[in-house]
Design an enzyme around this catalytic site. Structure first.
Site, mmCIF file in Angstrom:
data_model
loop_
_atom_site.group_PDB
_atom_site.id
_atom_site.type_symbol
_atom_site.label_atom_id
_atom_site.label_comp_id
_atom_site.label_asym_id
_atom_site.label_seq_id
_atom_site.Cartn_x
_atom_site.Cartn_y
_atom_site.Cartn_z
ATOM 1 N N VAL A 1 -1.284 -7.435 8.702
ATOM 2 C CA VAL A 1 -0.770 -5.788 8.594
ATOM 3 C C VAL A 1 -2.234 -5.042 8.139
ATOM 4 O O VAL A 1 -2.508 -4.249 7.915
ATOM 5 C CB VAL A 1 0.477 -5.574 7.359
ATOM 6 N N ARG B 1 -13.373 -6.926 8.920
ATOM 7 C CA ARG B 1 -12.271 -7.804 8.272
ATOM 8 C C ARG B 1 -11.317 -8.271 8.135
ATOM 9 O O ARG B 1 -10.887 -9.300 8.077
ATOM 10 C CB ARG B 1 -12.107 -7.294 6.613
ATOM 11 N N THR C 1 -8.406 5.569 16.011
ATOM 12 C CA THR C 1 -6.526 5.220 16.247
ATOM 13 C C THR C 1 -7.147 5.347 14.395
ATOM 14 O O THR C 1 -6.471 5.593 13.544
ATOM 15 C CB THR C 1 -6.225 4.026 16.898
ATOM 16 N N GLY D 1 1.303 -5.113 14.541
ATOM 17 C CA GLY D 1 2.716 -4.291 14.444
ATOM 18 C C GLY D 1 2.181 -4.513 12.776
ATOM 19 O O GLY D 1 2.579 -5.326 11.918
ATOM 20 N N ASP D 2 2.285 -3.199 12.400
ATOM 21 C CA ASP D 2 1.317 -3.470 11.214
ATOM 22 C C ASP D 2 1.504 -1.474 10.666
ATOM 23 O O ASP D 2 1.217 -1.143 9.527
ATOM 24 C CB ASP D 2 -0.170 -3.136 10.670
ATOM 25 N N ALA E 1 -10.818 -0.200 19.812
ATOM 26 C CA ALA E 1 -12.346 -0.732 19.207
ATOM 27 C C ALA E 1 -12.051 -2.184 18.378
ATOM 28 O O ALA E 1 -12.843 -1.774 18.354
ATOM 29 C CB ALA E 1 -11.546 0.547 17.801
ATOM 30 N N GLN E 2 -10.790 -2.662 17.928
ATOM 31 C CA GLN E 2 -10.889 -3.801 16.946
ATOM 32 C C GLN E 2 -11.618 -5.166 18.112
ATOM 33 O O GLN E 2 -11.940 -6.010 17.782
ATOM 34 C CB GLN E 2 -9.547 -3.961 16.154
ATOM 35 N N GLU F 1 -2.793 5.842 4.072
ATOM 36 C CA GLU F 1 -2.397 4.861 3.228
ATOM 37 C C GLU F 1 -3.554 4.419 2.663
ATOM 38 O O GLU F 1 -5.084 4.926 2.430
ATOM 39 C CB GLU F 1 -2.331 2.986 4.528
ATOM 40 N N ARG G 1 1.030 -0.846 0.260
ATOM 41 C CA ARG G 1 0.365 0.136 0.170
ATOM 42 C C ARG G 1 0.565 1.336 0.183
ATOM 43 O O ARG G 1 2.387 1.090 0.263
ATOM 44 C CB ARG G 1 -0.897 0.244 1.333
ATOM 45 N N LYS H 1 6.303 0.417 14.056
ATOM 46 C CA LYS H 1 5.536 0.006 14.878
ATOM 47 C C LYS H 1 5.333 -1.522 15.581
ATOM 48 O O LYS H 1 4.601 -2.628 14.389
ATOM 49 C CB LYS H 1 4.349 0.847 14.618
HETATM 50 P P1 NAD Z 1 -7.272 1.749 20.148
HETATM 51 O O1 NAD Z 1 -5.811 2.532 19.550
HETATM 52 O O2 NAD Z 1 -8.989 1.647 19.371
HETATM 53 O O3 NAD Z 1 -7.054 0.299 21.061
HETATM 54 C C1 NAD Z 1 -5.977 -0.045 21.288
HETATM 55 C C2 NAD Z 1 -5.568 -0.665 23.147
HETATM 56 O O4 NAD Z 1 -4.244 -0.985 23.104
HETATM 57 C C3 NAD Z 1 -5.195 0.522 23.376
HETATM 58 O O5 NAD Z 1 -7.107 0.239 24.604
HETATM 59 C C4 NAD Z 1 -4.231 1.109 24.559
HETATM 60 O O6 NAD Z 1 -4.916 0.218 25.573
HETATM 61 C C5 NAD Z 1 -3.682 -0.637 24.632
HETATM 62 N N1 NAD Z 1 -3.185 -0.833 24.023
HETATM 63 C C6 NAD Z 1 -1.428 -0.192 24.340
HETATM 64 N N2 NAD Z 1 -0.184 -0.517 24.396
HETATM 65 C C7 NAD Z 1 0.055 -2.459 25.180
HETATM 66 C C8 NAD Z 1 -0.434 -3.040 26.053
HETATM 67 N N3 NAD Z 1 1.833 -3.358 26.479
HETATM 68 N N4 NAD Z 1 -0.636 -4.377 26.561
HETATM 69 C C9 NAD Z 1 -1.992 -4.279 26.150
HETATM 70 N N5 NAD Z 1 -2.590 -3.857 25.614
HETATM 71 C C10 NAD Z 1 -1.814 -2.256 24.735
HETATM 72 O O7 NAD Z 1 -6.339 0.649 18.567
HETATM 73 P P2 NAD Z 1 -7.668 -0.479 17.785
HETATM 74 O O8 NAD Z 1 -8.110 0.548 16.469
HETATM 75 O O9 NAD Z 1 -7.633 -1.629 18.198
HETATM 76 O O10 NAD Z 1 -6.343 -0.699 16.591
HETATM 77 C C11 NAD Z 1 -4.736 -2.033 17.737
HETATM 78 C C12 NAD Z 1 -4.242 -2.131 16.564
HETATM 79 O O11 NAD Z 1 -5.039 -2.875 15.461
HETATM 80 C C13 NAD Z 1 -3.245 -1.049 15.835
HETATM 81 O O12 NAD Z 1 -2.577 -1.176 15.884
HETATM 82 C C14 NAD Z 1 -4.170 -0.893 14.888
HETATM 83 O O13 NAD Z 1 -3.060 0.654 13.966
HETATM 84 C C15 NAD Z 1 -3.595 -2.756 14.439
HETATM 85 N N6 NAD Z 1 -4.661 -2.976 13.161
HETATM 86 C C16 NAD Z 1 -4.391 -3.809 12.333
HETATM 87 C C17 NAD Z 1 -5.290 -4.033 11.304
HETATM 88 C C18 NAD Z 1 -5.021 -5.611 9.852
HETATM 89 O O14 NAD Z 1 -5.537 -5.497 9.389
HETATM 90 N N7 NAD Z 1 -3.358 -5.617 11.027
HETATM 91 C C19 NAD Z 1 -6.118 -2.992 10.888
HETATM 92 C C20 NAD Z 1 -6.609 -2.423 12.408
HETATM 93 C C21 NAD Z 1 -5.624 -2.092 13.072
#
Ligand code: NAD
Length: 345
Positions: free
Chosen positions: A294, A112, A84, A227-228, A139-140, A56, A45, A232
């Site tokens: 990712v 997804r 986020t 980790g994406d 959120a996820q 992205e 991407r 990070k």
């Molecule tokens: P978010 O900010 O809503 O939630 C992240 C949570 O992680 C927070 O509640 C925070 O307190 C917690 N956190 C931080 N450090 C921590 C630790 N050391 N131990 C345990 N928890 C901890 O974010 P989100 O929307 O839930 O997204 C989570 C992650 O997933 C993000 O990094 C996002 O970029 C990634 N993501 C990846 C994909 C993918 O396809 N791989 C898709 C969507 C989101």
């Protein structure tokens, strides 16, 4: 008319269908498209990085349809009351270039991502896996738990988040609508102690090693989604060496995934190869398998393709006045309905 799904359209659809039923259908669409992997146009991407996060663009096509998503990742956002990750996407007809569907993709991305995680886990985890640790309750989180319940029959979730209120929010949301047994753990180690699967979804812009080898029992499947992005990560490098690593699209994951910490030739297997029996998945019950997710454009394509099929039945979505429809396609100007302006006396 172009079909449109806004956030309320999506919420209504999920209330009608349930997250579990939608997730299972989406798993089927993702599996189907991953099995057609060589057909798709694929590229890492296009990312625009800033100090706060990343924006992205994620395009792909199977030759018949074309899709792209706009998505951001800003871990700092929650501190000011913002999400986020947000997103929106387009699904278009290759033959005419016309957009067929425009959709919100904040909720759809969570769905997804969880469905892709569940597809990977179904292929890689031990079949008897019933207990999942969930590290990061943002959120996820609920989407992950519900997709794993629907697709793998997970019954227990052990949640850990240093923000206790996030863990309590996720537990309350899950027990309100599902039979999942959800417990809050006091540490990463405690959450993982009895886990068959560990899902980690933290959001910190920095090189973190939240999950370490000492947290993981032999035979565990790790679903690592946070980790994406360059710079990070959330898995310790020693843990990656301890397991077998599976990825979506290798050129993108080497830049963005947890394997960005490893040497360029660090061995990985693409998930589509396991799903098409071109490569082995889990070989022994005691193997540690790791899905270094990712998020890849084909997953968004699958999600938009499912929404398009749902919209075609007329059961959800609505029309969006986006593309003019002149009776003479060369007379775009005529669609404006302009009248000669009469100068004021
Ligand atoms: P978010 O900010 O809503 O939630 C992240 C949570 O992680 C927070 O509640 C925070 O307190 C917690 N956190 C931080 N450090 C921590 C630790 N050391 N131990 C345990 N928890 C901890 O974010 P989100 O929307 O839930 O997204 C989570 C992650 O997933 C993000 O990094 C996002 O970029 C990634 N993501 C990846 C994909 C993918 O396809 N791989 C898709 C969507 C989101």
């Amino acid at each position: 008319m172009v079909q449109f799904f806004g956030t309320e359209d999506m919420a209504r659809l999920l209330r009608e269908m349930s997250v579990g039923v939608f997730s299972r259908q989406l798993c089927d669409y993702i599996r189907e498209d991953f099995r057609r992997w060589p057909l798709f146009e694929k590229s890492a991407r296009l990312a625009s990085h800033s100090q706060q996060g990343v924006i992205e663009l994620m395009p792909t096509s199977d030759g018949t349809f074309y899709a792209f998503k706009y998505v951001n990742g800003h871990p700092v956002n929650t501190a000011s009351g913002l999400l986020t990750v947000t997103g929106m996407g387009v699904f278009a007809d290759v033959a005419t270039g016309y957009p067929l569907l425009v959709s919100e993709m904040t909720i759809l991305t969570a769905l997804r991502t969880a469905a892709t995680s569940a597809v990977a886990a179904r292929a890689l985890a031990r079949p008897m896996a019933r207990r999942m640790a969930l590290i990061g309750a943002g959120a996820q989180a609920e989407f992950q738990a519900l997709a794993f319940e629907a697709e793998l029959g997970i019954t227990h979730i052990d949640l850990y988040d240093p923000d206790r209120s996030a863990a309590e929010k996720a537990r309350a949301n899950l027990v309100a609508i599902s039979p999942l047994r959800v417990e809050i753990a006091e540490s990463v180690g405690a959450a993982c102690a009895n886990a068959d699967i560990v899902t980690i979804a933290t959001a910190v812009k920095g090189r973190q090693a939240v999950l370490k080898p000492e947290h993981i029992r032999p035979g565990t499947h790790i679903n690592a989604i946070g980790g994406d992005c360059p710079g990070k990560t959330e898995l310790a490098a020693e843990l990656l060496r301890r397991g077998r690593v599976f990825v979506e699209f290798t050129p993108q994951t080497r830049i963005e995934g947890d394997i960005q910490q490893m040497e360029p030739e660090f061995p990985v297997t693409e998930l589509w190869q396991v799903l098409t029996q071109r490569a082995a998945g889990r070989e022994r019950a005691e193997d540690i398998t790791i899905f270094d997710s990712v998020g890849f454009a084909i997953e968004d394509f699958s999600a938009l393709r499912l929404l398009k099929d749902i919209a075609t039945t007329g059961r959800a979505g609505r029309g969006l006045d986006l593309i003019p429809a002149p009776s003479n396609p060369k007379d775009l100007f005529g669609t404006l309905g302009l009248k000669r302006m009469v100068a004021a006396a």
